[in-house]
Design a protein around this motif. Structure first.
Motif, mmCIF file in Angstrom:
data_model
loop_
_atom_site.group_PDB
_atom_site.id
_atom_site.type_symbol
_atom_site.label_atom_id
_atom_site.label_comp_id
_atom_site.label_asym_id
_atom_site.label_seq_id
_atom_site.Cartn_x
_atom_site.Cartn_y
_atom_site.Cartn_z
ATOM 1 N N SER A 190 -1.503 -5.763 2.807
ATOM 2 C CA SER A 190 -2.565 -6.094 1.855
ATOM 3 C C SER A 190 -3.906 -5.476 2.216
ATOM 4 O O SER A 190 -4.870 -5.618 1.477
ATOM 5 C CB SER A 190 -2.726 -7.624 1.774
ATOM 6 N N ASP A 191 -3.984 -4.804 3.371
ATOM 7 C CA ASP A 191 -5.243 -4.194 3.805
ATOM 8 C C ASP A 191 -5.056 -2.681 3.909
ATOM 9 O O ASP A 191 -4.727 -2.146 4.977
ATOM 10 C CB ASP A 191 -5.658 -4.762 5.160
ATOM 11 N N PRO A 192 -5.226 -1.948 2.805
ATOM 12 C CA PRO A 192 -5.000 -0.501 2.836
ATOM 13 C C PRO A 192 -5.974 0.231 3.755
ATOM 14 O O PRO A 192 -5.649 1.283 4.296
ATOM 15 C CB PRO A 192 -5.190 -0.088 1.372
ATOM 16 N N SER A 218 0.830 -1.203 0.000
ATOM 17 C CA SER A 218 0.000 0.000 0.000
ATOM 18 C C SER A 218 0.864 1.252 0.000
ATOM 19 O O SER A 218 1.938 1.275 0.607
ATOM 20 C CB SER A 218 -0.913 0.030 1.235
ATOM 21 N N THR A 239 -2.999 0.794 -3.935
ATOM 22 C CA THR A 239 -2.553 -0.574 -3.665
ATOM 23 C C THR A 239 -1.867 -1.146 -4.900
ATOM 24 O O THR A 239 -2.381 -1.029 -6.011
ATOM 25 C CB THR A 239 -3.742 -1.471 -3.283
ATOM 26 N N ASN A 265 -4.820 6.639 -1.448
ATOM 27 C CA ASN A 265 -4.540 5.312 -0.903
ATOM 28 C C ASN A 265 -4.485 4.352 -2.086
ATOM 29 O O ASN A 265 -5.507 3.979 -2.653
ATOM 30 C CB ASN A 265 -5.633 4.893 0.083
#
Length: 474
Positions: free
Chosen positions: A94-96, A37, A281, A279
């Motif tokens: 992997s979790d923005p 991210s 990814t 944000n």
């Protein structure tokens, strides 16, 4: 001959060490290769704080760094950008949305009074917390990829912070009351951190310090619910407390630790909001594709250059190819030692430096050919070729290094990574062309007498009969 053998031994030692390092320590990969991210955080001015200074940006970066620790990311990149922005890259995250929740918002700084009867417990809990933070810092500085170990340390820090939190009363003063915090040198050596509150904060601080003076209980300084300092107040302030809104925090501070505490305090006192304006990814599959393409490009370029050198320059070209392989291995090892984060622009810089390495060999071989055509012996031609080419090689490498310095100091982000990899490659190419290639060629000339009569292997366009072949003269 003996000198060349010693140098050859040193080259082999360096090569073995480099290969061992590459097998035992993985390369650091940037966001574009590993996936993850990227967040752009806008620091916003307010009516009370219309101008964002460099100190403000540094404080915001420190707060973000502390919060990133909670995500367990060991290779995060945090840097200021134009327009009062902070660019945060989180490889492997992997979790923005989680990152956005953790990084968003203004830091919460609190000054709190320790509860009576908890002195012994605080001392014990604080030592455990300090040890856990120290171990976490060591893991981060070593660029450890052990995410389980990092997560365990962060979990310990959070548990200890929660235990210490219970030992203090609610906040008496918050970050909005703190005007500034700066590290100051002491005349007797060492450092302290000076702080100043506004009028409301100064009155509250006087009351807080009066209650704690001489009791052995501490002022708990908490940033985002995590204790960052627990100073005590001497008995001389028992009557009035520390008045005037100014105070100093003393302790066994170094320049680095005093500055860290001051930055943390400023970060918690920032009267400015922050907003995540982007944000983005990067998928792990895209990173893998980028790595694969980069490997193909690097190997393809190396192969084509090696074929050209072997065909056009014959035996010296093959020697240069061997030196080029050594150069590539040493370059990757140098990136690893310097903890260079490898990105796509960085790989481009590395591939470009391969061309610089070949360019030096071309200059040397052309000078050697000229000496052979002039009728000199093979040994003297090789020596003269390196000597005559040295000035040109040095000039070209220095000018490239000047360009790298300009890119590094004036650029930012990926441009800096490109500059670093290119500069490292240029320096190592200077070493391999002037040391490895020279050593290998001289060992061939001195160690294999038959080659002295086969000068067409060095200068294919000149018949051997035109060249003095009466042996090597020293």
């Amino acid at each position: 001959m003996q000198k060349q053998r010693v140098i050859l031994g040193l080259i082999l030692v360096l090569l073995i060490a480099a290969i061992t390092l590459l097998f035992n320590k993985p390369m650091r990969l940037g966001l574009d290769l590993q996936g993850g991210s990227q967040l752009t955080i806008q620091v916003k001015p307010t009516a009370d704080h219309p101008v964002i200074t460099q100190l403000d940006l540094e404080a915001v970066q420190k707060v973000i760094e502390n919060r990133i620790n909670g995500l367990g990311v060991s290779e995060a990149s945090i840097q200021s950008a134009q327009g009062n922005k902070v660019l945060v890259q989180l490889p492997g995250v992997s979790d923005p949305q989680q990152a956005e929740r953790v990084l968003g918002g203004v830091a919460q700084l609190e000054f709190r009074e320790q509860k009576a009867g908890t002195e012994g417990q605080l001392k014990a809990e604080w030592e455990v917390l300090k040890a856990a933070k120290a171990e976490q810092l060591l893991l981060q500085k070593s660029k450890s990829t052990d995410k389980i170990a990092l997560a365990e340390k962060q979990s310990t820090i959070e548990k200890q912070s929660a235990q210490i939190d219970k030992l203090f009363n609610p906040a008496a003063i918050t970050g909005k009351n703190l005007k500034y915090a700066n590290p100051e040198p002491l005349s007797a050596g060492g450092w302290e951190v000076s702080i100043e509150f506004d009028g409301t904060g100064g009155d509250a601080f006087a009351k807080l310090t009066k209650n704690l003076a001489g009791t052995g209980r501490s002022i708990g300084v908490f940033l985002d619910k995590e204790p960052i300092s627990t100073p005590t107040v001497g008995p001389t302030f028992a009557a009035t407390g520390i008045t005037g809104g100014k105070a100093v925090i003393t302790g066994d501070f170094t320049t680095e630790t005093a500055n860290d505490l001051a930055v943390q305090l400023r970060g918690g006192s920032l009267p400015v909001p922050v907003e995540i304006v982007e944000n983005r990814t990067v998928g792990a599959s895209l990173g893998r594709d980028s790595i694969q393409s980069s490997i193909y490009a690097g190997l393809g370029g190396l192969f084509l250059v090696a074929v050209f050198m072997a065909v056009y320059y014959r035996l010296p070209g093959i020697v240069a190819d061997v030196a080029l392989i050594i150069y590539s291995i040493l370059s990757l090892a140098a990136f690893n030692i310097l903890d260079v984060t490898l990105t796509l622009p960085g790989i481009a810089g590395f591939i470009l430096s391969i061309g610089m390495a070949v360019d030096a060999n071309v200059l040397i071989f052309e000078r050697t050919r000229e000496e052979i055509r002039a009728g000199k012996t093979l040994y003297k031609s090789v020596e003269a070729g390196f000597h005559r080419a040295f000035d040109s090689i040095l000039d070209s490498h220095v000018t490239t290094l000047i360009s790298c310095a300009a890119l590094f100091f004036l650029g930012s982000g990926l441009v800096k990574g490109y500059a670093v990899t290119l500069a490292v490659g240029v320096l190592l190419s200077l070493f391999t062309s002037l040391t490895c290639t020279r050593t290998f060629l001289l060992l061939l000339v001195l160690g294999f007498p038959a080659l002295r009569q086969r000068t067409n292997l060095f200068a294919p366009n000149v018949p051997s009969s035109e060249i003095s072949s009466g042996g090597v003269k020293y």
